[in-house]
Design an enzyme around this catalytic site. Structure first.
Site, short mmCIF file in Angstrom:
data_model
loop_
_atom_site.label_atom_id
_atom_site.label_comp_id
_atom_site.label_asym_id
_atom_site.label_seq_id
_atom_site.Cartn_x
_atom_site.Cartn_y
_atom_site.Cartn_z
N LYS A 37 -22.56 62.38 155.88
CA LYS A 37 -23.34 61.99 157.06
C LYS A 37 -22.61 60.98 157.96
O LYS A 37 -22.74 61.02 159.18
CB LYS A 37 -24.70 61.44 156.65
N ASP A 67 -33.83 62.52 159.45
CA ASP A 67 -34.37 61.97 158.20
C ASP A 67 -35.57 61.06 158.43
O ASP A 67 -36.57 61.14 157.71
CB ASP A 67 -33.28 61.20 157.44
N TYR A 125 -36.23 64.33 144.91
CA TYR A 125 -37.26 65.34 144.65
C TYR A 125 -36.82 66.22 143.49
O TYR A 125 -35.64 66.27 143.13
CB TYR A 125 -37.54 66.18 145.90
#
Length: 267
Positions: free
Chosen positions: A66, A104, A215
């Protein structure tokens, strides 16, 4: 011609983004293809340039690229510039030039407020971790009464706090946390290694939402929060919501997220 998109990362085999964007495309009738691409750790720029040459319209960017994506961009969204995060997770190919955005923060806030029905306004927020994940979502938490950044090293937390101007802000280390918070966001990667954070149960206020950006598994943070009586959520909803925002930036169509979240939960 089908418009081509991808997600770039290393590792990338675990990514659910192709499933999510395929579901969005079917739902909206958009004619796209979307694939996961493994870029060498030292070959992100080469990979992106190849995709541009091959006519890809855009790409999502995940760990660990990123910050490199930010550096590659020819232009940046106002949101990325104002956040000061130096991180981009969405690339848009505009006639061979790269425009960078970061979805995000929008994804996190939409999941917390719309899917979990938890109002961020006037809440005491604690963010665990001061790395790229925390950087990317900080400016989406406007309206909080206070934000505390806790990190193993105080200096890194303090550096992130310096960019918060719209509410009371403070920096802390994990082991000095004591007071309760209404919303606690785990932005560390400790869930990957099933490592417990050195945090006390006293930080979970009554009615607290404990949100782990990881997650797919019950992390030690989630287990501790649940045992302390907090409402607990993982980051799957954020994953789908940030993807929906990227899809909207690329296609100008906003897909429904709830059916896709339910599809992933039941898979």
């Amino acid at each position: 011609m089908v418009d081509k998109y991808a997600v770039i990362g290393n590792p990338i085999g675990h990514s659910k983004s192709p499933i999510i964007h395929q579901a969005f495309a079917e739902q909206t009738g958009e004619d796209i293809s979307y694939e996961a691409i493994l870029a060498p750790l030292d070959g992100f720029e080469t990979t992106v340039r190849q995709l541009i040459t091959q006519g890809y319209k855009g790409a999502n960017v995940t760990v660990p690229f990123k910050f490199e994506a930010y550096q590659l961009c020819d232009s940046l969204s106002a949101k990325v510039v104002s956040s000061g995060s130096g991180a981009v997770n969405t690339l848009i190919n505009i006639h061979g030039k790269l425009h960078g955005d970061n979805t995000d923060g929008v994804g996190l806030r939409n999941d917390i407020e719309h899917n979990l029905s938890f109002d961020i306004e006037s809440k005491r927020i604690l963010i665990l971790g001061a790395g790229g994940a925390a950087h990317g979502v900080l400016n989406s938490l406007l309206g909080a009464s206070s934000i505390t950044i806790a990190n193993r090293t105080h200096a890194k937390a303090l550096e992130l706090v310096m960019g918060i101007k719209d509410c009371e802000a403070s920096a802390s280390t994990f082991d000095t946390l004591e007071k309760p918070y209404d919303l606690i966001i785990n932005a560390t990667s400790t869930g990957l290694t099933d490592t417990a954070l050195p945090i006390p149960n006293s930080i979970f206020a009554k009615g607290c939402l404990a949100y782990d950006m990881m997650y797919g598994r019950e992390t030690p943070f989630m287990k501790q929060a649940r045992e302390a009586g907090a409402q607990v959520a993982d980051g799957l909803g954020m994953l789908v919501e940030q993807a929906a925002e990227a899809f909207y930036l690329w296609r100008g169509v906003r897909p429904l997220t709830q059916p896709v979240i339910q599809q992933l939960r039941s898979a």
